[in-house]
Each structure stands twice: as structure tokens, then as C-alpha cells.
Write a protein that holds these residues in place. Structure first.
Motif, mmCIF file in Angstrom:
data_model
loop_
_atom_site.group_PDB
_atom_site.id
_atom_site.type_symbol
_atom_site.label_atom_id
_atom_site.label_comp_id
_atom_site.label_asym_id
_atom_site.label_seq_id
_atom_site.Cartn_x
_atom_site.Cartn_y
_atom_site.Cartn_z
ATOM 1 N N LYS A 1 47.717 -18.134 8.581
ATOM 2 C CA LYS A 1 46.674 -17.706 7.645
ATOM 3 C C LYS A 1 46.011 -18.884 6.942
ATOM 4 N N HIS A 2 46.792 -19.852 6.508
ATOM 5 C CA HIS A 2 46.203 -20.973 5.782
ATOM 6 C C HIS A 2 45.268 -21.774 6.690
ATOM 7 N N ASP B 1 42.105 -19.643 7.120
ATOM 8 C CA ASP B 1 41.287 -19.686 5.891
ATOM 9 C C ASP B 1 40.560 -21.022 5.771
ATOM 10 N N THR B 2 41.257 -22.102 6.107
ATOM 11 C CA THR B 2 40.656 -23.434 6.009
ATOM 12 C C THR B 2 39.497 -23.580 6.988
ATOM 13 N N HIS C 1 36.545 -21.754 5.622
ATOM 14 C CA HIS C 1 35.901 -22.517 4.540
ATOM 15 C C HIS C 1 35.100 -23.693 5.093
ATOM 16 N N MET D 1 39.317 -24.930 -2.119
ATOM 17 C CA MET D 1 40.568 -25.251 -1.419
ATOM 18 C C MET D 1 41.773 -25.094 -2.343
ATOM 19 N N GLU E 1 42.101 -22.997 -4.833
ATOM 20 C CA GLU E 1 42.319 -21.554 -4.954
ATOM 21 C C GLU E 1 43.014 -21.011 -3.697
ATOM 22 N N THR E 2 42.554 -21.436 -2.539
ATOM 23 C CA THR E 2 43.134 -20.990 -1.268
ATOM 24 C C THR E 2 44.571 -21.467 -1.137
ATOM 25 N N ARG E 3 44.808 -22.717 -1.510
ATOM 26 C CA ARG E 3 46.179 -23.253 -1.432
ATOM 27 C C ARG E 3 47.129 -22.470 -2.333
ATOM 28 N N LYS F 1 46.847 -19.393 -3.494
ATOM 29 C CA LYS F 1 47.026 -18.033 -2.982
ATOM 30 C C LYS F 1 47.957 -18.020 -1.770
ATOM 31 N N ASN F 2 47.704 -18.919 -0.825
ATOM 32 C CA ASN F 2 48.517 -18.938 0.386
ATOM 33 C C ASN F 2 49.940 -19.430 0.129
ATOM 34 N N GLU G 1 46.349 -27.390 7.432
ATOM 35 C CA GLU G 1 45.025 -27.936 7.125
ATOM 36 C C GLU G 1 44.600 -28.967 8.161
#
Length: 103
Positions: free
Chosen positions: A2-3, A6-7, A10, A27, A29-31, A33-34, A66
């Protein structure tokens, strides 16, 4: 992963907006959350007898995701860059002129 996905999303969105990189706030926020999701999954797995990963291992996993995302994104860009195809040479007449001459 998922990460990683998502990356990549983005990266594509930022490029579409003409940005050279993903804004830090996005990034971060995504980090967060994940990583919270990874912690929860890690805890559940541990409760059923699986190995529990350390924070360092979770962070390393995110970092690797990432890096994979960037490589995946770059490969996608390289695939999209096809050599320019040469156009057939024009005989000097437009399509309209050719139709007129044929009738």
C-alpha cells in the motif's frame, strides 16, 4: 504494498500538477497513516503468534517501499518515451486536393 502504491500515486499526481516532487506535507501524512496501519497489522499478527517487527523494521520497510515506488515510476516514464515515429512523406497535395483530383 500500500505505501508503495500510495507513493506512486502521489508521484504521478505531483507530476501532473507540474511539481518536481511530492510536497512534504502530503508524504508526511501518507507515512503517518500507512505506518499506523502497519503497526496495527503488526500487532494483530503478533497476537496470533507471528513475529513482531520493531519500529526500525517498520520504518525500513516503508523506506524500501518508497524506493521501489520511485523506481517503478521512473520505469513507467521510460516506457512512455517511445522514439518519435517518422511521418509518411507528403506528396505535397492536401487530402482535399487528392479527393478533388480523384473525382
Amino acid at each position: 504494498n500500500k505505501h508503495r502504491d500510495d507513493t506512486v500515486r502521489h508521484l504521478k499526481a505531483s507530476a501532473a500538477r507540474g511539481e518536481s516532487s511530492v510536497p512534504t506535507i502530503i508524504m508526511t501524512e501518507t507515512r503517518l497513516k500507512n505506518k499506523a496501519m502497519m503497526r496495527a497489522t503488526n500487532l494483530l499478527a503478533y497476537q496470533v503468534g507471528d513475529e513482531k517487527f520493531s519500529e526500525k523494521e517498520l520504518t525500513t520497510s516503508m523506506s524500501k517501499a518508497e524506493s521501489e515506488a520511485v523506481q517503478f515510476y521512473i520505469k513507467g516514464l521510460q516506457k512512455g518515451k517511445k522514439p518519435a515515429q517518422s511521418r509518411p512523406k507528403s506528396s505535397g497535395q492536401s487530402q482535399h486536393a487528392k479527393r478533388e483530383a480523384a473525382s
